[in-house]
Motif scaffolding. Structure first.
Motif, mmCIF file in Angstrom:
data_model
loop_
_atom_site.group_PDB
_atom_site.id
_atom_site.type_symbol
_atom_site.label_atom_id
_atom_site.label_comp_id
_atom_site.label_asym_id
_atom_site.label_seq_id
_atom_site.Cartn_x
_atom_site.Cartn_y
_atom_site.Cartn_z
ATOM 1 N N SER A 105 0.839 -1.199 0.000
ATOM 2 C CA SER A 105 0.000 0.000 0.000
ATOM 3 C C SER A 105 0.875 1.250 0.000
ATOM 4 O O SER A 105 2.020 1.223 0.460
ATOM 5 N N PRO A 106 0.355 2.374 -0.486
ATOM 6 C CA PRO A 106 1.127 3.620 -0.469
ATOM 7 C C PRO A 106 1.569 4.022 0.943
ATOM 8 O O PRO A 106 2.684 4.499 1.127
ATOM 9 N N ALA A 107 0.722 3.800 1.937
ATOM 10 C CA ALA A 107 1.077 4.168 3.316
ATOM 11 C C ALA A 107 2.258 3.342 3.822
ATOM 12 O O ALA A 107 3.175 3.875 4.457
ATOM 13 N N VAL A 108 2.262 2.050 3.538
ATOM 14 C CA VAL A 108 3.369 1.188 3.975
ATOM 15 C C VAL A 108 4.649 1.577 3.249
ATOM 16 O O VAL A 108 5.717 1.663 3.850
ATOM 17 N N LEU A 109 4.567 1.837 1.947
ATOM 18 C CA LEU A 109 5.757 2.232 1.191
ATOM 19 C C LEU A 109 6.323 3.546 1.731
ATOM 20 O O LEU A 109 7.536 3.674 1.906
ATOM 21 N N ARG A 110 5.459 4.522 2.020
ATOM 22 C CA ARG A 110 5.939 5.794 2.593
ATOM 23 C C ARG A 110 6.655 5.558 3.919
ATOM 24 O O ARG A 110 7.713 6.123 4.174
ATOM 25 N N ALA A 111 6.089 4.706 4.764
ATOM 26 C CA ALA A 111 6.710 4.408 6.059
ATOM 27 C C ALA A 111 8.066 3.731 5.864
ATOM 28 O O ALA A 111 9.031 4.056 6.564
ATOM 29 N N GLY A 117 15.392 6.782 5.450
ATOM 30 C CA GLY A 117 16.023 8.071 5.215
ATOM 31 C C GLY A 117 15.690 8.706 3.876
ATOM 32 O O GLY A 117 16.315 9.684 3.477
ATOM 33 N N PHE A 118 14.708 8.169 3.173
ATOM 34 C CA PHE A 118 14.295 8.730 1.893
ATOM 35 C C PHE A 118 13.110 9.668 2.081
ATOM 36 O O PHE A 118 12.356 9.528 3.042
ATOM 37 N N PRO A 119 12.891 10.588 1.144
ATOM 38 C CA PRO A 119 11.648 11.356 1.175
ATOM 39 C C PRO A 119 10.458 10.420 0.967
ATOM 40 O O PRO A 119 10.562 9.428 0.240
ATOM 41 N N ALA A 120 9.339 10.716 1.584
ATOM 42 C CA ALA A 120 8.171 9.826 1.541
ATOM 43 C C ALA A 120 7.605 9.650 0.139
ATOM 44 O O ALA A 120 7.001 8.635 -0.169
ATOM 45 N N ASP A 121 7.806 10.628 -0.737
ATOM 46 C CA ASP A 121 7.186 10.570 -2.069
ATOM 47 C C ASP A 121 8.197 10.303 -3.179
ATOM 48 O O ASP A 121 7.961 10.632 -4.329
ATOM 49 N N VAL A 122 9.332 9.668 -2.860
ATOM 50 C CA VAL A 122 10.356 9.426 -3.861
ATOM 51 C C VAL A 122 9.978 8.304 -4.834
ATOM 52 O O VAL A 122 10.465 8.270 -5.948
ATOM 53 N N ALA A 123 9.091 7.383 -4.430
ATOM 54 C CA ALA A 123 8.759 6.245 -5.285
ATOM 55 C C ALA A 123 7.299 5.859 -5.129
ATOM 56 O O ALA A 123 6.664 6.158 -4.124
ATOM 57 N N VAL A 124 6.788 5.199 -6.166
ATOM 58 C CA VAL A 124 5.420 4.678 -6.175
ATOM 59 C C VAL A 124 5.519 3.160 -6.161
ATOM 60 O O VAL A 124 6.329 2.573 -6.877
#
Length: 137
Positions: A105-111, A117-124
């Motif tokens: 899910s997008p929420a799990v990937l952001r976490a 140490g990456f920005p939350a929106d670096v990848a989909v």
């Protein structure tokens, strides 16, 4: 020669097993995200991709929410039962009519990204070749 045992004196607990599984499951996609992030010159998130499946059969998946009503959850407290969220993947026929499933899910990937140490929106999160089908609600 000295060897280090795989398991500690406490043994392999469920928490350690889940932690190890998550670590292995995210190492490759996050490594790919790091390379793509470093190499990307375009603005916007990088679309991660997964390898093409090698098996002969299409794959279906079903999410499951299992609840043990005979036991209370010691973390949440009285009035709440133990729950387990799981997914079942299986060889299936005629799955192309169902929607593809995201790797996570997008929420799990952001976490996962922010914990690395990456920005939350670096990848989909990539789409898998698995289809959400079967007897889910």
């Amino acid at each position: 020669m000295t060897t280090t045992p795989f398991m500690s004196r406490e043994g392999m607990t469920r928490r350690r097993m889940v932690g190890a599984t998550l670590a292995v499951g995210v190492a490759v996609p996050i490594g790919v995200a790091r390379q793509a992030w470093a190499a990307s010159t375009a603005s916007g998130p990088v679309q991660l991709t997964l390898p093409v499946p090698t098996g002969p059969y299409p794959v279906g998946t079903v999410p499951l929410r299992l609840v043990d009503t005979s036991r209370t959850d010691p973390v949440v407290g009285p009035g709440h039962h133990r729950e387990l969220l799981a997914g079942v993947w299986y060889p299936a026929r005629g799955v192309r009519r169902y929607p593809p499933v995201r790797w996570t899910s997008p929420a799990v990937l952001r976490a996962l990204l922010t914990s690395g140490g990456f920005p939350a929106d670096v990848a989909v999160a990539p789409l898998t070749d698995t289809r959400l089908c079967g007897w889910h609600k």
